[in-house]
Design a protein around this motif. Sequence first.
Motif, PDB file in Angstrom:
ATOM      1  N   SER A  25       0.848  -1.185   0.000  1.00 47.08           N
ATOM      2  CA  SER A  25       0.000   0.000   0.000  1.00 47.08           C
ATOM      3  C   SER A  25       0.884   1.236   0.000  1.00 47.08           C
ATOM      4  O   SER A  25       2.058   1.176   0.414  1.00 47.08           O
ATOM      5  N   GLU A  26       0.326   2.361  -0.431  1.00 47.70           N
ATOM      6  CA  GLU A  26       1.115   3.590  -0.436  1.00 47.70           C
ATOM      7  C   GLU A  26       1.426   4.044   0.987  1.00 47.70           C
ATOM      8  O   GLU A  26       2.512   4.556   1.257  1.00 47.70           O
ATOM      9  N   ALA A  27       0.494   3.846   1.910  1.00 48.86           N
ATOM     10  CA  ALA A  27       0.739   4.237   3.302  1.00 48.86           C
ATOM     11  C   ALA A  27       1.907   3.463   3.891  1.00 48.86           C
ATOM     12  O   ALA A  27       2.769   4.037   4.575  1.00 48.86           O
ATOM     13  N   ALA A  28       1.947   2.164   3.648  1.00 50.26           N
ATOM     14  CA  ALA A  28       3.049   1.351   4.155  1.00 50.26           C
ATOM     15  C   ALA A  28       4.367   1.769   3.506  1.00 50.26           C
ATOM     16  O   ALA A  28       5.415   1.795   4.161  1.00 50.26           O
ATOM     17  N   PHE A  29       4.316   2.098   2.236  1.00 51.17           N
ATOM     18  CA  PHE A  29       5.524   2.528   1.528  1.00 51.17           C
ATOM     19  C   PHE A  29       6.024   3.854   2.093  1.00 51.17           C
ATOM     20  O   PHE A  29       7.234   4.035   2.284  1.00 51.17           O
ATOM     21  N   ALA A  30       5.115   4.780   2.377  1.00 52.85           N
ATOM     22  CA  ALA A  30       5.511   6.075   2.943  1.00 52.85           C
ATOM     23  C   ALA A  30       6.180   5.890   4.295  1.00 52.85           C
ATOM     24  O   ALA A  30       7.149   6.583   4.623  1.00 52.85           O
ATOM     25  N   ASP A  31       5.678   4.947   5.080  1.00 50.65           N
ATOM     26  CA  ASP A  31       6.304   4.657   6.365  1.00 50.65           C
ATOM     27  C   ASP A  31       7.715   4.127   6.162  1.00 50.65           C
ATOM     28  O   ASP A  31       8.655   4.514   6.883  1.00 50.65           O
ATOM     29  N   ARG A  32       7.890   3.265   5.180  1.00 48.08           N
ATOM     30  CA  ARG A  32       9.231   2.764   4.859  1.00 48.08           C
ATOM     31  C   ARG A  32      10.141   3.893   4.392  1.00 48.08           C
ATOM     32  O   ARG A  32      11.340   3.918   4.713  1.00 48.08           O
ATOM     33  N   MET A  33       9.598   4.826   3.614  1.00 48.07           N
ATOM     34  CA  MET A  33      10.389   5.958   3.139  1.00 48.07           C
ATOM     35  C   MET A  33      10.936   6.763   4.313  1.00 48.07           C
ATOM     36  O   MET A  33      12.115   7.142   4.332  1.00 48.07           O
ATOM     37  N   THR A  34      10.069   7.033   5.297  1.00 48.11           N
ATOM     38  CA  THR A  34      10.501   7.812   6.451  1.00 48.11           C
ATOM     39  C   THR A  34      11.591   7.084   7.222  1.00 48.11           C
ATOM     40  O   THR A  34      12.601   7.683   7.624  1.00 48.11           O
ATOM     41  N   LYS A  35      11.401   5.798   7.441  1.00 45.26           N
ATOM     42  CA  LYS A  35      12.406   5.018   8.174  1.00 45.26           C
ATOM     43  C   LYS A  35      13.716   4.951   7.394  1.00 45.26           C
ATOM     44  O   LYS A  35      14.805   5.085   7.975  1.00 45.26           O
TER      45      LYS A  35
ATOM     46  N   SER B 214      13.239  14.942   7.205  1.00 42.74           N
ATOM     47  CA  SER B 214      12.313  14.403   6.212  1.00 42.74           C
ATOM     48  C   SER B 214      11.288  13.467   6.832  1.00 42.74           C
ATOM     49  O   SER B 214      11.633  12.578   7.598  1.00 42.74           O
ATOM     50  N   THR B 215      10.029  13.690   6.483  1.00 42.84           N
ATOM     51  CA  THR B 215       8.946  12.759   6.785  1.00 42.84           C
ATOM     52  C   THR B 215       8.086  12.626   5.539  1.00 42.84           C
ATOM     53  O   THR B 215       7.949  13.583   4.766  1.00 42.84           O
ATOM     54  N   PHE B 216       7.519  11.436   5.361  1.00 39.83           N
ATOM     55  CA  PHE B 216       6.766  11.168   4.139  1.00 39.83           C
ATOM     56  C   PHE B 216       5.389  10.620   4.480  1.00 39.83           C
ATOM     57  O   PHE B 216       5.243   9.760   5.343  1.00 39.83           O
ATOM     58  N   ALA B 217       4.386  11.156   3.795  1.00 40.35           N
ATOM     59  CA  ALA B 217       3.011  10.671   3.927  1.00 40.35           C
ATOM     60  C   ALA B 217       2.534  10.002   2.657  1.00 40.35           C
ATOM     61  O   ALA B 217       1.490   9.347   2.656  1.00 40.35           O
ATOM     62  N   ASN B 218       3.276  10.162   1.553  1.00 42.07           N
ATOM     63  CA  ASN B 218       2.915   9.543   0.287  1.00 42.07           C
ATOM     64  C   ASN B 218       4.150   9.407  -0.585  1.00 42.07           C
ATOM     65  O   ASN B 218       5.234   9.871  -0.220  1.00 42.07           O
ATOM     66  N   SER B 219       3.980   8.767  -1.721  1.00 36.87           N
ATOM     67  CA  SER B 219       5.101   8.494  -2.624  1.00 36.87           C
ATOM     68  C   SER B 219       5.279   9.543  -3.702  1.00 36.87           C
ATOM     69  O   SER B 219       6.229   9.471  -4.487  1.00 36.87           O
ATOM     70  N   THR B 220       4.388  10.527  -3.750  1.00 34.39           N
ATOM     71  CA  THR B 220       4.305  11.422  -4.901  1.00 34.39           C
ATOM     72  C   THR B 220       4.749  12.852  -4.637  1.00 34.39           C
ATOM     73  O   THR B 220       5.113  13.573  -5.575  1.00 34.39           O
ATOM     74  N   GLY B 221       4.685  13.291  -3.366  1.00 35.34           N
ATOM     75  CA  GLY B 221       4.874  14.699  -3.068  1.00 35.34           C
ATOM     76  C   GLY B 221       3.569  15.465  -3.069  1.00 35.34           C
ATOM     77  O   GLY B 221       3.565  16.698  -2.963  1.00 35.34           O
ATOM     78  N   TRP B 222       2.441  14.732  -3.180  1.00 36.50           N
ATOM     79  CA  TRP B 222       1.133  15.372  -3.116  1.00 36.50           C
ATOM     80  C   TRP B 222       1.022  16.134  -1.796  1.00 36.50           C
ATOM     81  O   TRP B 222       1.486  15.663  -0.761  1.00 36.50           O
ATOM     82  N   PRO B 223       0.442  17.354  -1.793  1.00 39.06           N
ATOM     83  CA  PRO B 223       0.400  18.164  -0.567  1.00 39.06           C
ATOM     84  C   PRO B 223      -0.182  17.417   0.629  1.00 39.06           C
ATOM     85  O   PRO B 223      -1.260  16.833   0.556  1.00 39.06           O
ATOM     86  N   HIS B 224       0.562  17.444   1.721  1.00 36.95           N
ATOM     87  CA  HIS B 224       0.158  16.811   2.967  1.00 36.95           C
ATOM     88  C   HIS B 224       1.007  17.425   4.072  1.00 36.95           C
ATOM     89  O   HIS B 224       2.210  17.638   3.881  1.00 36.95           O
ATOM     90  N   PRO B 225       0.414  17.709   5.239  1.00 36.26           N
ATOM     91  CA  PRO B 225       1.195  18.355   6.314  1.00 36.26           C
ATOM     92  C   PRO B 225       2.374  17.533   6.811  1.00 36.26           C
ATOM     93  O   PRO B 225       3.311  18.089   7.398  1.00 36.26           O
ATOM     94  N   ASP B 226       2.355  16.223   6.590  1.00 29.33           N
ATOM     95  CA  ASP B 226       3.465  15.373   7.039  1.00 29.33           C
ATOM     96  C   ASP B 226       4.472  15.071   5.931  1.00 29.33           C
ATOM     97  O   ASP B 226       5.406  14.296   6.148  1.00 29.33           O
ATOM     98  N   GLN B 227       4.295  15.691   4.766  1.00 31.39           N
ATOM     99  CA  GLN B 227       5.245  15.511   3.665  1.00 31.39           C
ATOM    100  C   GLN B 227       6.214  16.685   3.697  1.00 31.39           C
ATOM    101  O   GLN B 227       5.911  17.779   3.231  1.00 31.39           O
ATOM    102  N   ARG B 228       7.396  16.462   4.272  1.00 35.36           N
ATOM    103  CA  ARG B 228       8.341  17.553   4.475  1.00 35.36           C
ATOM    104  C   ARG B 228       9.765  17.064   4.209  1.00 35.36           C
ATOM    105  O   ARG B 228      10.139  15.952   4.570  1.00 35.36           O
ATOM    106  N   MET B 229      10.570  17.930   3.585  1.00 34.65           N
ATOM    107  CA  MET B 229      11.995  17.693   3.404  1.00 34.65           C
ATOM    108  C   MET B 229      12.711  19.042   3.454  1.00 34.65           C
ATOM    109  O   MET B 229      12.146  20.075   3.093  1.00 34.65           O
ATOM    110  N   SER B 230      13.946  19.034   3.885  1.00 30.82           N
ATOM    111  CA  SER B 230      14.760  20.253   3.882  1.00 30.82           C
ATOM    112  C   SER B 230      15.666  20.269   2.661  1.00 30.82           C
ATOM    113  O   SER B 230      15.880  19.245   1.995  1.00 30.82           O
TER     114      SER B 230
END
Length: 384
Positions: A133-143, A153-169
């Motif tokens: 699932s995309e949610a499980a993949f996003a969790d793997r991305m963060t780890k 960096s934290t990830f909520a999705n695989s695409t960069g679609w706007p989300h408050p938990d999708q952040r990178m410096s």
Amino acid sequence: MRARNILCSALVSGLATVGLALPAAAIDTSARAALVLDVNTGTVLLSKNADVPLPPASMSKLMTLYMLFEALETTDLTLDSEFRVSEKAWRMGGSKMFLEVGKTVRVEDLIMGVIVHSGNDACVVIAENLAGSEAAFADRMTKKGRDLGLKASTFANSTGWPHPDQRMSAQDLVLLANLLVRDFPDLYPYFAETSFTWNGITQENRNPLLYLNLGADGLKTGHTEEAGYGLVASAERDDRRVTLMISGLDSSSDRRNESERLLNWAFRDFSERALFEADETIAVADLWIGTEGQVELVADGPVRVMVPYGVDEVTAEVRYRGPIEAPVEAGQQLATLEIGIEGQDPVRVPLLARDTVERGGFTARLAAAAATLRDRVFPPVATQ
């Protein structure tokens, strides 16, 4: 008994501390956040809000690609493996590869679809087929990001679609870009592809630097209303690589003009300065309760920095907390060499013990105890 906790700061011989006006090479940027790095020397040429977590938009697709590239290197997955397209992937909005629901697509085509088309549908296909699932993949991305050193960096999705938990410096994106160059030399050339045709539809790579004959060979643009226009790019000229990230620009033309300006400045206005050769002794550190009283400090290779033209001096300080308690192992990091260049962030180089020094026997411990007692009874008097 315990070692005295003293912050030692020694000015390296041959390099003077001087007061300089801001060098002519100093530059500002209209980007909300930016980082320009000389990769070979690790010199930060420009930094603006570089450690601030920001919405990365499609630039976060670099993490999706890192995960896929790693799977290609470590599992039985191949470029010819096929992934099935779900309805969720097919329904994705924004930039698309125009995949068809229920069909299968080769991994290599998905790579091109993400890099060239910035396909949100392609990213979801990758996520679902690698993690369920995309949610499980996003969790793997963060780890995985934490493992790679992506501190902001934290990830909520695989695409960069706007989300408050999708952040990178900016720091994280530049680090990730350089990891892609280093870790996947056979796959990195995909980032230089300028066009790709899928299902009869040809799309062009949005990276403006690929078309300007500047040595650019990647990586990824991004844009949302929240993030503005951004770009992570890397370029190589004469065996020198520069990686940059800019974000928060107002238009695609601003992104093109600013990235071109900064890249040309990075290559044009700096020269490489050799400070220490490989295996050269940079300093010595005091030891406590060792078979030797000191150990030589070396860097893991030559120490070089990029210095703006017109700047003649740099400063260097060796910092460590000491004396250092023995034993120490050869190659163990004991100190940091901090190199100061006016108008730039300090360059920090780990310093390692040249040799192994064992813990001393009874005589060494007795001498250390006596020295500690002496300092407590007769504390050192400051003199000028």
